[in-house]
Design an enzyme around this catalytic site. Structure first.
Site, mmCIF file in Angstrom:
data_model
loop_
_atom_site.group_PDB
_atom_site.id
_atom_site.type_symbol
_atom_site.label_atom_id
_atom_site.label_comp_id
_atom_site.label_asym_id
_atom_site.label_seq_id
_atom_site.Cartn_x
_atom_site.Cartn_y
_atom_site.Cartn_z
ATOM 1 N N GLY A 308 84.483 102.711 4.279
ATOM 2 C CA GLY A 308 84.127 102.117 5.561
ATOM 3 C C GLY A 308 82.780 101.412 5.521
ATOM 4 C CB SER A 309 80.521 100.519 8.309
ATOM 5 O OG SER A 309 81.513 99.828 9.049
ATOM 6 C CB THR A 310 78.853 104.026 3.990
ATOM 7 O OG1 THR A 310 80.145 104.149 3.404
ATOM 8 C CG2 THR A 310 78.720 105.054 5.103
ATOM 9 C CG PHE A 311 81.510 99.959 0.155
ATOM 10 C CD1 PHE A 311 81.365 101.239 -0.332
ATOM 11 C CD2 PHE A 311 81.966 98.985 -0.715
ATOM 12 C CE1 PHE A 311 81.675 101.556 -1.647
ATOM 13 C CE2 PHE A 311 82.281 99.278 -2.034
ATOM 14 C CZ PHE A 311 82.124 100.573 -2.491
ATOM 15 C CE LYS A 312 80.676 96.530 8.175
ATOM 16 N NZ LYS A 312 80.866 96.847 9.589
#
Length: 596
Positions: A308-312
């Site tokens: 999810g958005s932790t990859f951003k």
């Protein structure tokens, strides 16, 4: 007329010579006789030599036959000796945490054996043994005793009371063998790190299996390590106190958020040491009857998930480090969606306006992340993620690990979705390693479960981003802790930064709208990070206080905050009730959004 004195002396001498000759003659004859006795002709000696050879041959054959018999039909003593040897060879070193607390150790126990050939009444022996050892299978035991083997196990690892009861039976051909038994005094604590050993004291999983891979069985086989005291304890990086606190908070979270599973870890970003690792549900290493059930895998190391958005955070760091963006770059999110052929990607909470790089992170903008990734390009994106250890299986001391699930064909649409954490599934532990590099100054350090110094970590580490990029990432993570989705983990005094991540689970090849996989990554303190915290929930449910939302901030974020609050004092992080002076000097000089 008397002889003169000289004549008398001559006569006396002659008489002595005559007497000596008389005595010498018998001695000569006796010597000749002895010489004849020992001087045997060849004809007489040959039969005697043959007799000697025959005697030695018979003796050699007797010894050889005895050895063969011992090898093929071992007696009770040989069987006992072999069993005892096997037991002694299974000694294992203690496993201790970073402070010397025992996590696994050997104790001496006793097992019951039988020599079927020496048991006269098999049925009576079976009846008596099953009476005092009721968990034995009577038919199986009777079949064992019915063989002609020299040695069979009756029951491994019995209690002292059971030993006394079996001894009182007085069955000929039944005896005891001392063995080593592996025990785990802290129950389920660090189960997925420790793994477990089988009844023969051979490591089956986790650190226990790693120990065997380092040559323990070879040492045992050579008789160089017959008991635990012969071996140096293995010191892990795990802190038992922190491990307990993390497990306790995750267990409470599973109950509160009605999740089907949870996991979490704490890592020292400067050494790569894993201070704690939990995956729930877990198991008891001392009685691992359910350890192999599919829902008890180590989700940190064996499970692979879209993060999810932790990859951003990786996407933004990539664009900044490649020079395709700077901290003051801006991206339009007008329209709230982007189209790739027939596929449409939307914002989750769109603003409909132009966002700076820090705002892209705070608002978790899919569109802003996609535009940054596309500015680097497909090949550049792949190269960066490979450098960050996200496209290959990550190797640690734990034997169990999973390879990431990477797109077979990687085009622009793949780069677009991976930019915001979909379309690439990785083990959470390798995602932690990447985030650790983003905040520790730019050095990627493979995680370890053994104690390691900062000096050693620096030798092993690989620079993957510039120090300036690392400061920018710490800065925007702290902003998110103050103003964004990481606020629920912003524990006063610890200058926490972080990022939420919510991904829809893939069920039968399709994204399930009502089943989320949530993550929360946090650092403390943000100006000079020491520890990285991660919490994960699998299919958490909404609840009254969350307004029905099951996104990461409402579960993984809250849990991470509680973990930081409980463990920071244990970890030696002093609270600071005044914010640090000039924590991000470069960002201030550049006039980054949020510095004023």
């Amino acid at each position: 007329m008397k002889p003169s004195m000289n004549e008398a002396q001559a006569q006396a001498a002659a008489a002595q010579d005559s007497a000596a000759e008389g005595e010498a003659a018998p001695r000569a004859r006796r010597f000749a006789m002895l010489r004849d006795v020992f001087r045997m002709s060849g004809e007489k000696s040959q039969p005697r030599v043959g007799l000697v050879i025959l005697g030695f041959s018979a003796l050699f054959l007797a010894i050889t036959g005895r050895l063969v018999m011992l090898a093929t039909l071992p007696t009770e003593q040989v069987g006992l000796r072999r069993a005892t040897s096997n037991a002694i060879s299974a000694a294992r070193p203690d496993i201790v945490d970073r402070h010397g607390n025992v996590l696994a150790t050997d104790i001496r126990t006793v097992s019951v054996f039988a020599e079927p050939r020496n048991i006269l009444d098999k049925d009576e022996a079976t009846e008596l043994l099953t009476a005092v050892l009721p968990d034995l299978d009577a038919k199986e035991l009777r079949d064992k005793l019915g063989t002609k083997k020299g040695f069979v196990w009756v029951k491994r690892e019995i209690t002292p009371r059971q030993q006394a009861e079996v001894h009182r039976l007085g069955i000929p051909g039944v005896g005891f063998v001392p063995e080593n038994k592996r025990v785990y005094p802290n129950g389920t604590a660090a189960a997925h790190v420790l793994g477990f050993a089988n009844v023969d004291n051979v490591g089956i999983a986790g650190i226990e299996k790693y120990i065997d891979s380092q040559g323990l069985q070879d040492l045992n086989g050579a008789g160089l390590a017959t008991q635990a005291s012969d071996l140096k304890p293995m010191t892990l990086s795990i802190d038992l106190r922190v491990q307990h606190a993390l497990r306790d908070e995750l267990a409470k979270g599973i109950e509160k958020y009605k999740a089907i599973a949870a996991a979490g870890a704490i890592m020292d970003v400067n050494t790569g040491e894993m201070i704690a690792l939990v995956s729930l549900p877990d198991f008891d290493p001392g009685n691992p009857v359910d350890a192999l059930e599919k829902d008890r895998i180590n989700r940190m190391n064996v499970g692979v998930y879209e993060m999810g958005s932790t990859f951003k955070a990786l996407t933004i760091a990539m664009a900044l480090d490649a020079g395709k963006a700077n901290i003051n770059s801006s991206y339009s999110t007008a329209g709230g969606m982007m189209r790739f052929g027939r596929q449409v990607i939307k914002e989750y909470h769109g603003t409909g306006r132009t966002l700076t790089v820090p705002e892209v992170f705070l608002h978790s903008s899919n569109m802003g992340s996609i535009k940054m990734a596309l500015s680097v390009g497909v090949e550049g994106h792949k190269a960066f993620l490979r450098k960050m250890m996200q496209l290959d299986r990550m190797t640690t001391e734990l034997p169990e690990s999973a390879a990431p699930i990477v797109p077979q064909r990687w085009g622009e649409i793949n780069t677009a979705t991976i930019a915001f954490g979909h379309g690439l599934a990785v083990a959470p532990l390798q995602a932690m390693a990447a985030v650790g590099a983003l905040v520790n100054g730019g050095t990627l350090i493979t995680p370890t479960f053994l104690k390691r110094s900062e000096e050693e970590a620096k030798r092993l580490g690989i620079r993957v981003i510039k120090p300036e990029t690392s400061e920018a990432m710490r800065f925007i993570m702290r902003l998110n802790g103050e103003k964004g989705s990481a606020r629920k983990a912003d524990i006063a005094g610890y200058f926490v930064g972080g990022k939420t991540g919510t991904a829809e689970k893939v069920i039968n090849g399709r994204y399930a709208k009502n089943k989320n996989f949530t993550t929360f990554t946090a650092i403390a303190p943000s100006d000079k990070p020491k520890y990285l915290f991660l919490a994960i929930y699998d299919e958490p449910k909404g609840y009254a206080e969350s307004g029905g939302y099951s996104t990461a901030a409402w579960n993984a974020g809250i849990t991470t905050g509680k973990v930081i609050e409980r463990t920071a004092p244990i970890l030696g992080l002093p609270p600071r009730f005044e914010p640090p002076v000039a924590p991000f000097p470069l960002m201030a000089r550049l006039g980054a959004w949020g510095t004023r």
